[in-house]
Scaffold this motif. Structure first.
Motif, PDB file in Angstrom:
ATOM      1  N   ASP A  49       0.944  -1.102   0.124  1.00 21.63           N
ATOM      2  CA  ASP A  49      -0.003   0.027   0.112  1.00 21.63           C
ATOM      3  C   ASP A  49       0.830   1.090   0.068  1.00 21.63           C
ATOM      4  O   ASP A  49       0.630   2.336   0.649  1.00 21.63           O
ATOM      5  N   ASP A  50       1.885   1.322  -0.834  1.00 18.79           N
ATOM      6  CA  ASP A  50       2.806   2.305  -0.927  1.00 18.79           C
ATOM      7  C   ASP A  50       2.331   3.578  -1.006  1.00 18.79           C
ATOM      8  O   ASP A  50       2.707   4.577  -0.447  1.00 18.79           O
ATOM      9  N   GLY A  51       1.285   3.692  -2.051  1.00 18.44           N
ATOM     10  CA  GLY A  51       0.501   5.038  -2.401  1.00 18.44           C
ATOM     11  C   GLY A  51       0.141   5.661  -1.337  1.00 18.44           C
ATOM     12  O   GLY A  51       0.120   6.884  -1.050  1.00 18.44           O
ATOM     13  N   ASP A  52      -0.618   4.903  -0.552  1.00 16.15           N
ATOM     14  CA  ASP A  52      -1.540   5.529   0.734  1.00 16.15           C
ATOM     15  C   ASP A  52      -0.484   6.028   1.764  1.00 16.15           C
ATOM     16  O   ASP A  52      -0.651   6.791   2.360  1.00 16.15           O
ATOM     17  N   ARG A  53       0.504   5.137   1.977  1.00 13.89           N
ATOM     18  CA  ARG A  53       1.407   5.363   2.948  1.00 13.89           C
ATOM     19  C   ARG A  53       2.112   6.614   2.576  1.00 13.89           C
ATOM     20  O   ARG A  53       2.483   7.597   3.559  1.00 13.89           O
ATOM     21  N   THR A  54       2.587   6.799   1.457  1.00 18.19           N
ATOM     22  CA  THR A  54       3.319   7.968   0.993  1.00 18.19           C
ATOM     23  C   THR A  54       2.446   9.309   1.135  1.00 18.19           C
ATOM     24  O   THR A  54       2.699  10.208   1.615  1.00 18.19           O
ATOM     25  N   ARG A  55       1.166   9.182   0.868  1.00 17.65           N
ATOM     26  CA  ARG A  55       0.583  10.446   0.747  1.00 17.65           C
ATOM     27  C   ARG A  55       0.179  10.857   2.389  1.00 17.65           C
ATOM     28  O   ARG A  55       0.362  11.829   2.789  1.00 17.65           O
ATOM     29  N   HIS A  56      -0.157   9.887   3.275  1.00 15.91           N
ATOM     30  CA  HIS A  56      -0.033   9.886   4.584  1.00 15.91           C
ATOM     31  C   HIS A  56       1.145  10.414   5.141  1.00 15.91           C
ATOM     32  O   HIS A  56       1.077  11.203   5.878  1.00 15.91           O
ATOM     33  N   GLY A  57       2.386   9.879   4.873  1.00 14.97           N
ATOM     34  CA  GLY A  57       3.572  10.216   5.375  1.00 14.97           C
ATOM     35  C   GLY A  57       3.911  11.818   4.930  1.00 14.97           C
ATOM     36  O   GLY A  57       4.287  12.544   5.810  1.00 14.97           O
ATOM     37  N   VAL A  58       3.539  12.018   3.709  1.00 17.51           N
ATOM     38  CA  VAL A  58       3.698  13.477   3.494  1.00 17.51           C
ATOM     39  C   VAL A  58       2.765  14.716   3.963  1.00 17.51           C
ATOM     40  O   VAL A  58       3.483  15.664   4.562  1.00 17.51           O
ATOM     41  N   VAL A  59       1.661  14.112   4.452  1.00 17.96           N
ATOM     42  CA  VAL A  59       0.735  15.096   5.135  1.00 17.96           C
ATOM     43  C   VAL A  59       1.199  15.152   6.587  1.00 17.96           C
ATOM     44  O   VAL A  59       1.354  16.399   6.911  1.00 17.96           O
ATOM     45  N   VAL A  60       1.773  14.012   7.085  1.00 16.09           N
ATOM     46  CA  VAL A  60       2.275  14.318   8.458  1.00 16.09           C
ATOM     47  C   VAL A  60       3.676  15.066   8.425  1.00 16.09           C
ATOM     48  O   VAL A  60       3.749  15.847   9.382  1.00 16.09           O
ATOM     49  N   LEU A  61       4.416  15.051   7.333  1.00 12.16           N
ATOM     50  CA  LEU A  61       5.546  15.514   7.271  1.00 12.16           C
ATOM     51  C   LEU A  61       5.249  17.441   7.194  1.00 12.16           C
ATOM     52  O   LEU A  61       6.023  18.187   7.797  1.00 12.16           O
ATOM     53  N   LEU A  62       4.411  17.535   6.430  1.00 18.84           N
ATOM     54  CA  LEU A  62       3.889  19.010   6.254  1.00 18.84           C
ATOM     55  C   LEU A  62       3.425  19.478   7.750  1.00 18.84           C
ATOM     56  O   LEU A  62       3.557  20.559   7.801  1.00 18.84           O
ATOM     57  N   LEU A  63       2.531  18.803   8.550  1.00 16.05           N
ATOM     58  CA  LEU A  63       2.182  19.180   9.552  1.00 16.05           C
ATOM     59  C   LEU A  63       3.392  19.412  10.766  1.00 16.05           C
ATOM     60  O   LEU A  63       3.465  20.421  11.391  1.00 16.05           O
ATOM     61  N   LEU A  64       4.203  18.231  10.629  1.00 20.90           N
ATOM     62  CA  LEU A  64       5.271  18.780  11.414  1.00 20.90           C
ATOM     63  C   LEU A  64       6.136  20.032  11.074  1.00 20.90           C
ATOM     64  O   LEU A  64       6.863  20.414  11.993  1.00 20.90           O
ATOM     65  N   THR A  65       6.456  20.029   9.831  1.00 16.62           N
ATOM     66  CA  THR A  65       7.176  21.440   9.398  1.00 16.62           C
ATOM     67  C   THR A  65       6.444  22.620   9.928  1.00 16.62           C
ATOM     68  O   THR A  65       7.054  23.803  10.392  1.00 16.62           O
ATOM     69  N   VAL A  66       5.047  22.574  10.049  1.00 19.43           N
ATOM     70  CA  VAL A  66       4.353  23.842  10.403  1.00 19.43           C
ATOM     71  C   VAL A  66       4.418  23.958  11.980  1.00 19.43           C
ATOM     72  O   VAL A  66       4.937  25.093  12.454  1.00 19.43           O
ATOM     73  N   MET A  67       4.483  22.660  12.566  1.00 25.55           N
ATOM     74  CA  MET A  67       4.840  22.895  14.168  1.00 25.55           C
ATOM     75  C   MET A  67       6.238  23.309  14.457  1.00 25.55           C
ATOM     76  O   MET A  67       6.189  24.011  15.451  1.00 25.55           O
ATOM     77  N   LEU A  68       7.342  22.946  13.704  1.00 27.37           N
ATOM     78  CA  LEU A  68       8.440  23.438  13.865  1.00 27.37           C
ATOM     79  C   LEU A  68       8.521  24.807  13.631  1.00 27.37           C
ATOM     80  O   LEU A  68       9.261  25.674  14.329  1.00 27.37           O
ATOM     81  N   PHE A  69       8.004  25.490  12.677  1.00 30.39           N
ATOM     82  CA  PHE A  69       7.879  26.874  12.350  1.00 30.39           C
ATOM     83  C   PHE A  69       7.138  27.649  13.405  1.00 30.39           C
ATOM     84  O   PHE A  69       7.620  28.614  13.878  1.00 30.39           O
ATOM     85  N   VAL A  70       6.137  27.159  14.004  1.00 23.97           N
ATOM     86  CA  VAL A  70       5.587  27.832  15.069  1.00 23.97           C
ATOM     87  C   VAL A  70       6.534  27.806  16.486  1.00 23.97           C
ATOM     88  O   VAL A  70       6.747  28.679  17.151  1.00 23.97           O
ATOM     89  N   ALA A  71       7.067  26.349  16.666  1.00 23.00           N
ATOM     90  CA  ALA A  71       8.123  26.492  17.836  1.00 23.00           C
ATOM     91  C   ALA A  71       9.379  27.258  17.875  1.00 23.00           C
ATOM     92  O   ALA A  71       9.821  28.050  18.583  1.00 23.00           O
ATOM     93  N   CYS A  72       9.835  27.527  16.290  1.00 28.85           N
ATOM     94  CA  CYS A  72      10.789  28.408  16.090  1.00 28.85           C
ATOM     95  C   CYS A  72      10.410  29.913  16.578  1.00 28.85           C
ATOM     96  O   CYS A  72      10.894  30.646  17.281  1.00 28.85           O
TER      97      CYS A  72
END
Length: 362
Positions: A13-36
């Protein structure tokens, strides 16, 4: 070799996992920006978001001299150092757990933390004694360099002990790490007995961890080591995923197992030794962050490693913001904050419904 390790690993299920992983990475990027933003704007003297925007757009002349000095000399290097330390510790923890196929493993298990701690305590206690000539030559870099080489030495000794006929036994590596860690702790105890009152205070605060001494010099001193770990992440992710099947299975999948182990161990030693050298001993980041992210984004290291870098940086910046504001004007050791947060979370994961088992690994 790097090209071989970087070959794509594609589950069903690589396609679904890839989409899910990319979404989580984007959310973590936003969290890191707020933390900065929190790290730059929160403190005994507040610098508002408008001031930060003014500075970021190149209009720093409109800021007061005090705000400009606070941003440039204190908060910018502190934020950069916290980001690097948190990212280095969390990625190192994720790599160790993948390498040992053990969700309880962290960089301390290979002796990096204990070796760096012993060398740092020796630098504090003996810096005015038999190590005085070395301290005079190295100046302000004496303590960080001692801690860094202490961590590297312990890792090298551990690897030599665990390697026979060109093969490194994971079980021997873990057991040897426990023994070397205990020996380092005993030698550290002897050093503490020799210390005077001022040195005991320095040792205590160093062991609890702090970003209080952050400078751009310290940021640049650990940037190559932490940066190297970030660079190799895509090249070792497939190998770490394959290792869950065992060394033999991973070898038959085309993974150069021994070379992968050497790369990961050296990378973790460099990243952890350098971060412990500049920020002291900060616990639980390397264990808790990969576990929490594994629950959210799955066990594949393709996304777990970059997610750990983003999550570790964000967690340490938030913890540092709390450490320097909750008891202002006094500053709490950041290791106390990470332990107060990390220990309950770790116990929850350990005693929860599913518990922490090797089933959590890929």
């Amino acid at each position: 070799m790097m090209k071989a390790l970087a070959m794509p690993f594609r589950p069903a299920d690589d396609g679904d996992r890839t989409r899910h992983g990319v979404v989580v990475l984007l959310l973590l990027t936003v969290m890191l920006f707020v933390a900065c933003l929190l790290s730059l704007g929160i403190g005994p003297t507040g610098v508002g978001l408008r001031d930060l925007w003014t500075y970021a757009t190149g209009n720093s002349a409109s800021l007061s001299t005090q705000d400009r000095v606070i941003l440039e000399a204190v908060r910018l290097p502190r934020t950069a150092l916290g980001l690097l330390v948190g990212a280095g510790l969390a990625v190192s923890g994720a790599m160790m757990q993948g390498l040992f196929r053990n969700p309880l493993a962290d960089p301390g298990i290979v002796g990096v933390t204990s070796g760096a701690g012993l060398a740092a305590v020796a630098a504090i206690v003996l810096g005015n004694g038999i190590l005085a000539p070395v301290a005079m030559v190295l100046g302000n870099q004496f303590l960080p360099l001692m801690a860094f080489f202490g961590g590297l030495f312990n890792t090298w000794a551990l690897y030599v002990i665990a390697t026979r006929d060109g093969r490194t036994s994971t079980t021997t590596l873990i057991l040897s790490g426990i023994a070397i860690g205990a020996l380092s702790a005993a030698l550290m105890g002897l050093m503490i007995v020799m210390a005077d009152d001022r040195q005991l205070r320095d040792i205590t605060f160093w062991n609890l961890g702090s970003l209080g001494g952050a400078t751009f010099g310290r940021v640049l001193s650990i940037l190559p080591f932490v940066g190297a770990v970030m660079v190799i992440m895509p090249f070792v992710a497939r190998g770490l995923d394959a290792l869950v099947l065992g060394d033999a299975a991973a070898f038959h999948m085309g993974i150069p197992v021994q070379r992968l182990k050497k790369i990961v161990i050296v990378a973790v030693a460099a990243a952890c030794g350098s971060t412990v050298a500049v920020a002291g001993s900060i616990g639980f980041v390397g264990i808790v962050v990969p576990h929490l992210l594994r629950l959210v984004m799955g066990p594949s290291h393709r996304f777990l490693l970059p997610g750990s870098a983003l999550g570790g940086g964000a967690l340490l910046l938030v913890a540092d913001s709390v450490a320097r504001t909750v008891a202002a004007p006094a500053e709490l050791p950041i290791g106390v904050i990470t332990a107060l947060f990390g220990a309950p979370v770790f116990l929850f994961l350990l005693l929860g419904k599913n518990g922490i088992t090797t089933r959590d690994m890929p």
